[in-house]
Scaffold this active site. Structure first.
Site, mmCIF file in Angstrom:
data_model
loop_
_atom_site.group_PDB
_atom_site.id
_atom_site.type_symbol
_atom_site.label_atom_id
_atom_site.label_comp_id
_atom_site.label_asym_id
_atom_site.label_seq_id
_atom_site.Cartn_x
_atom_site.Cartn_y
_atom_site.Cartn_z
ATOM 1 N N CYS A 127 10.150 10.726 -37.233
ATOM 2 C CA CYS A 127 8.696 10.739 -37.008
ATOM 3 C C CYS A 127 8.347 10.141 -35.649
ATOM 4 O O CYS A 127 7.449 10.631 -34.958
ATOM 5 C CB CYS A 127 7.968 9.954 -38.105
ATOM 6 S SG CYS A 127 8.236 10.639 -39.743
ATOM 7 N N ARG A 169 7.014 17.466 -43.750
ATOM 8 C CA ARG A 169 6.493 17.759 -42.411
ATOM 9 C C ARG A 169 5.766 19.110 -42.466
ATOM 10 O O ARG A 169 6.394 20.156 -42.303
ATOM 11 C CB ARG A 169 7.632 17.790 -41.384
ATOM 12 C CG ARG A 169 8.382 16.488 -41.300
ATOM 13 C CD ARG A 169 9.487 16.478 -40.281
ATOM 14 N NE ARG A 169 10.405 15.394 -40.586
ATOM 15 C CZ ARG A 169 10.217 14.109 -40.272
ATOM 16 N NH1 ARG A 169 9.128 13.760 -39.619
ATOM 17 N NH2 ARG A 169 11.092 13.189 -40.611
HETATM 18 C C1 BEZ Z 1 12.352 9.922 -40.335
HETATM 19 O O1 BEZ Z 1 13.321 9.510 -39.717
HETATM 20 O O2 BEZ Z 1 11.282 10.176 -39.819
HETATM 21 C C2 BEZ Z 1 12.498 10.136 -41.816
HETATM 22 C C3 BEZ Z 1 13.708 10.622 -42.295
HETATM 23 C C4 BEZ Z 1 13.869 10.810 -43.657
HETATM 24 C C5 BEZ Z 1 12.833 10.506 -44.529
HETATM 25 C C6 BEZ Z 1 11.622 10.051 -44.026
HETATM 26 C C7 BEZ Z 1 11.452 9.876 -42.668
#
Ligand code: BEZ
Length: 235
Positions: A52, A135
């Site tokens: 993110c 997402r």
């Molecule tokens: C992230 O790194 O943004 C992420 C990865 C897996 C689950 C939730 C967020």
């Protein structure tokens, strides 16, 4: 999550579901506040997570390009406002990534602790996660109609150049009444709608407009990049 907490997912052609929310840029009334402009509403799973963070830095760095193309950005996660503020401050003050630093996120980030908005937009997909939004990306046009929807899993960062390309392709299709072929980029040939009647077919055959037909149902024509950009970029 109980099934009765899930509402049907909004689809292409639907009116964008309405909501009021608190954001890092103050309260918003969606989509009314964005009437007359394109807007991308997108969700991310959680603040202070690596994928993110890479996404927010990339999207924020491209915000001016989207703005120039008449499109505003609005983010959402089911975290609270103070978490959002702390995360965006950390991004600006501490994170340097792929040549991006000092990145200020100026578009609103919605707090959605109650998950009301995430549910309305089908951003919670229990097979992937029952506590985090996937997402999701919703392209909403100036009339408040959903024009494209793209979902990605938690593990996969989005390609923001592709989101930009999709916006420009949709605006080009609207402006010139054409369609865009696979992998289209501004300046590439565009697809002329297939003739739906003998009359149109005849008109087309007699037209002086230059076309290349691979077969009667698959015709393309040139559309110069500067014409496209003039039509899709704000004056
Ligand atoms: C992230 O790194 O943004 C992420 C990865 C897996 C689950 C939730 C967020």
């Amino acid at each position: 999550m109980e099934n009765n907490q899930l509402t049907p997912m909004p689809r292409i052609g639907d009116k964008a579901p309405e909501f009021k929310a608190v954001t890092t840029q103050g309260p918003i009334n969606f989509p009314a506040d964005y009437s007359g402009s394109w807007v991308i509403l997108f969700s991310h799973p959680a603040d202070f997570t690596p994928v993110c963070t890479s996404e927010f830095m990339t999207f924020a760095s491209m915000e001016k390009r989207f703005e120039e193309a008449g499109c505003k950005l609005v983010g959402l996660s089911v975290d609270g406002l103070y978490s959002h503020i702390a995360w965006l401050r950390t991004i600006k003050e501490k994170i340097e990534y792929k040549g991006m630093k000092n990145v200020e996120v100026n578009f609103p980030l919605i707090e959605d602790i109650t998950m009301e908005v995430a549910r309305k937009y089908g951003m919670l997909q229990p097979g992937e996660s029952s506590t985090k939004a996937v997402r999701a990306v919703f392209f909403i046009d100036p009339k408040g109609i959903i024009r494209a929807v793209i979902y990605y899993p938690l593990s996969m960062g989005r390609n923001f150049e592709e989101l930009y390309r999709a916006l420009i392709a949709m605006k080009t299709a609207d402006a010139f009444s054409i369609a865009t072929p696979a992998d289209w980029q501004p300046g590439d040939d565009v697809i002329v709608p297939t003739a739906g009647s003998c009359g149109v077919a005849k008109q087309r055959m007699e037209s002086k407009e230059e076309m290349h037909c691979y077969d009667w149902f698959f015709c393309t024509k040139k559309l110069e990049k500067d014409k496209v950009m003039k039509a899709v970029l704000k004056k």
